[in-house]
Structure formats: structure tokens, C-alpha cells
Enzyme design. Sequence first.
Site, mmCIF file in Angstrom:
data_model
loop_
_atom_site.group_PDB
_atom_site.id
_atom_site.type_symbol
_atom_site.label_atom_id
_atom_site.label_comp_id
_atom_site.label_asym_id
_atom_site.label_seq_id
_atom_site.Cartn_x
_atom_site.Cartn_y
_atom_site.Cartn_z
ATOM 1 N N GLU A 62 14.015 2.125 -3.851
ATOM 2 C CA GLU A 62 15.095 3.110 -3.773
ATOM 3 C C GLU A 62 16.180 2.795 -4.806
ATOM 4 O O GLU A 62 16.831 3.700 -5.338
ATOM 5 C CB GLU A 62 15.695 3.142 -2.366
ATOM 6 C CG GLU A 62 16.623 4.325 -2.129
ATOM 7 C CD GLU A 62 16.965 4.528 -0.670
ATOM 8 O OE1 GLU A 62 16.179 5.176 0.046
ATOM 9 O OE2 GLU A 62 18.012 4.009 -0.238
ATOM 10 N N HIS B 262 -8.179 -11.613 3.432
ATOM 11 C CA HIS B 262 -9.205 -10.784 4.052
ATOM 12 C C HIS B 262 -8.892 -9.302 3.862
ATOM 13 O O HIS B 262 -9.507 -8.459 4.499
ATOM 14 C CB HIS B 262 -9.309 -11.120 5.545
ATOM 15 C CG HIS B 262 -9.565 -12.567 5.793
ATOM 16 N ND1 HIS B 262 -10.824 -13.123 5.747
ATOM 17 C CD2 HIS B 262 -8.718 -13.595 6.055
ATOM 18 C CE1 HIS B 262 -10.748 -14.422 5.994
ATOM 19 N NE2 HIS B 262 -9.481 -14.726 6.173
ATOM 20 N N LYS C 113 15.620 15.547 1.582
ATOM 21 C CA LYS C 113 16.314 16.046 2.768
ATOM 22 C C LYS C 113 16.618 17.539 2.636
ATOM 23 O O LYS C 113 16.471 18.315 3.586
ATOM 24 C CB LYS C 113 17.614 15.267 2.984
ATOM 25 C CG LYS C 113 17.407 13.813 3.399
ATOM 26 C CD LYS C 113 18.751 13.120 3.565
ATOM 27 C CE LYS C 113 18.568 11.675 3.958
ATOM 28 N NZ LYS C 113 19.873 10.964 4.093
#
Length: 529
Positions: free
Chosen positions: A322, A351, A455
Site C-alpha cells: 500500500e 512443503h 471504495k
Amino acid sequence: MSERQLWERYKKYLCGVESVGLTLDVSRMNFADDFFERMRGPMEKAFDAMEALEKGAIANPDEKRMVGHYWLRAPERAPEPGITKEVQDTVAAVRSFADDVHAGRVKPPKADRFTRVLLVGIGGSALGPQLVADALGTAADRMQVFFFDNTDPDGMDRVLAQLGDKLSETLTVVISKSGGTKETRNGMVEAERAYQQKGLDFGRHAVAVTGEGSELDRYAKKGNWLKTFPMWDWVGGRTSVLSAVGLLPARLQGLDIDGMLAGARDMDVATRERDALRNPAALMALMWFHAGNGRGAKDMVILPYKDRLMLLSRYLQQLVMESLGKEKDLDGKEVNQGIAVYGNKGSTDQHAYVQQLREGVNNFFATFLEVLKDRDGESMQVEPDITSGDYLLGFFLGTRKALFEKGRESMTLSVPDVSARTLGALIALYERAVGFYATLVNINAYHQPGVEAGKKAAGVVLELQRKVLAKLREDKAKGHTAEEMATTVGAPDEVETVFKVLEHLAANTTHGVKREQGATRFDTRFRAG
């Protein structure tokens, strides 16, 4: 490079901070011998910019704001006496309120005391507190902490199910600087309803952390909430964990907030050093610049070899991406900067994706995080003279060597333990590295226009949904396809959005929308039930 040469390089470039017991090893980063000399000028500019920032310069020019998260752990360095007092008073208020809660002086109406915390927030208002709670929490904590960190109804239901009958003993902390963040608002509304359904007065269980005069501040005062703590416009969400945002839930949990602040303060002292080779934040920022050629060309893989630091990669993902993911630089030039961050924990990664890291596309650099202390107390031997922690060290060193053999670059951070002091130091280290790197690539690390754009776009979708619902209810007897509805509501170019909205409405019972399957998915008709 032979093992002996690598050892000599390790000794030459190892950077340590004795006050917190942290070291940074960059010996496995393949920078050229003249790299630091070439970067001396840009790094001097970064030091100057950081010094000005800490003295109160406008470091966020787009929003005309100071950037002051460093003052949170050293309020005496703030440029104004009023800020110093506000920070000191807030930390004192956090301690006092938490002490009152623990002692039962602040208590719920229908229980002896508060035993749980429900934190409602998103982004930096949740990721920082989650990292702290998970890294430092134990079974002996004064209060258990739960999170609403999304606007996912099922996620909130799961948390409420965990709280169960203990909701009457739960203190809810709602965190939003502006008070207008919809995900947090939704979580607050859902929490309030849950309390009401159990016959509980939400205000007697609620605390706000927000900006003075914000929508949330006004709502809390109207509802007679227990307490309101401040957020300031000079602290961004992703750097707010050492404000009331993180300190309040941590203190309620029973964690050592003084240790976190002290660790961050000591790291800040070390990272003001203007010799890059003796400054771990400057050295780290330079390694990011080297690895990605100043363009973010390689991903940052965070590999902490400690379960308690499992959430560190998520926290750093927001802090780094950000802050550094920007379309334009400070001169208005389009640069599309950023560094992608991902990670898990060792040795789980052996793994998971280490196979690709060693043998696949070489598009990353790794940061290993080694914790010297295995556990409190002695460990059993799983083999003669070998413990589980010894295996963890072996896997870390083995993986690092395996990557280096294939020309994969890595850094190693070593810390003594996962204590409050260490965690505060790590937070401060990365905050400063982000600030230095931002200057090296000439961007504003302290705004987030892309988040705001998302937004706004979400708001357009929800307004379109309101129009779709109004039309469905107006024409109850008539079904509509997505294409018909898009034209009807005046959004003929938004057919896909209308289609997704209709499918969502029909999949849930709340709005009473039903679907009638057509010959194909796109011939499906939707009507109000």
C-alpha cells in the site's frame, strides 16, 4: 563463491542493533562491489527526507499532512508540544482504561467483568492488532481477542458463534479513523444487532478508536459508549499499530505495550544512523532497490521460522504494497512502482512453494527471519542431542543454502525471541525501510489513492443495486434478464455488473429476489418474490 568467501562477506556486511539483539545479514544478496558507493547520493537524500519528516515537514504532499508514526514511541520528538501531550495522554488513558477493565471497575451490566475483546476494523486497523495478538498471546492472557476484519457475513457469524454466551462478557472495540469505512461500519452494525438480540445494551460494551468529530465519534457519543480514544490524521492506518489502534487491544489482552514501544524506540534510534552499512533499515531498503533494480522487478518473500510470526507476511503485505504501489512519482511522472509481498512460515514452506523458489522462475528475493530462542524452558530431544527446534534451524539453513546454490538472493534477519520488545523493533524496522525506499524511487509512501478508487467503485455498484431492486419491486409480476434490467435502469454498458448483482440477490433470501432458469445462464430471468 566458496563457503570461506561467503563467511568473509558475512562478517563484512553483517549489520547489528545491540539494543534489541537484531542482526541483518545481506551477504547472500548479489550486489556489486561498488553498489553502496553508487547509492551514496540517493541514500543521503533519503536520510535528509526522513530527518525532515520526523521534524514535522509535510511528508504526504497529496493530502498536505505530516507523517508522525515515529512520534508514537518518542512523543518528545514531535514538532509541537500539543502533539507530545496528546500522545502521552493517550498511552496513559489506554493503560488506565485497561486496568479498570481488568479490575472490574469498568464492567458489563450483566456479568462480573469483561473477559473477551471483539475488535472491529479492517486493513491497518486489524492487521497490526492481529499480528500483535497472535505473536505475543498466551493461554494466560487477561482477555481473549476476536476480530471482525471483513464485511463477510459468514465470517462474522463464525466469530459470534465462538463468543456464544460470552457475548455478555465481551468488550467491542470499533476502529476507524474517519468513521466512514463501510466494512467497519457494517461490522459495528452487525455486532450491535448481536448484542441487542441477547438483550444487551451495545453502548455499555463499546469503545471507539477514531478521529475527533468523525462519523464514528458522533455515533459513539450519541450511544453513550464507554470510551473514545483518538486517531490522528498524521498517522496512517498501516503505521498505526503503536497508537491506540494496537496498544488498546494489546493492553486489554494483557500484553506488554511498554516493551513494544521501547523496542520500536530503540530501533528508531538505530535507524537514524546515516551510515547505511550500520543502519538495518537503510541497508534493507538498498537491498530492495538492488533486487528489483529500483522498479520492483522481483517479489519480496517473507519466511519467518516461527509460528508466532505467521501473520508477519500479511502485515508487511499491506505496509509495503500500500505504501510503495503507486502509479505516479512525486513529480507526476507515471512510474507504476511497487514490490509484491507474500510469505508463509518455515518450515511449512519447504512443503509449499520452496520448490518453485529454488527451481522455477527467478522473480523474487527472500527474507528469512530466524528466532534464536525455541521456547520457554527446556526442549525434549526427538533424537539423540537433537530437538524439534534444532530441526527448525536445520531446515532454515538448508533452505537458505539450497536457494543460494541456484543463484536465488536472500537476506536473513535474526532476533533473540518473539517478545514485545522484539516485535516493536521489527515493526519500526520495516516502517523506516519503507520510508527510505520511497525516497529512493521518488514516490509518496503515505497516501493510497488506489484504495480510495476501489471504495468509490464499490459505491457505484451498490447504487446500481438499489436501482435494480427498486425496478424488480415495481414490476413484481415481470421477470427481467440482466440485459433487459441494465437497459431499464439506464446502465446498458454495465450488463455484467447488473448480472452479478442479480445473481447475488437471488442467492440470498434477504431481498426476496428469485430466479427462473432460462435456456442458458444469460437467459435467466429475475423477479421480486
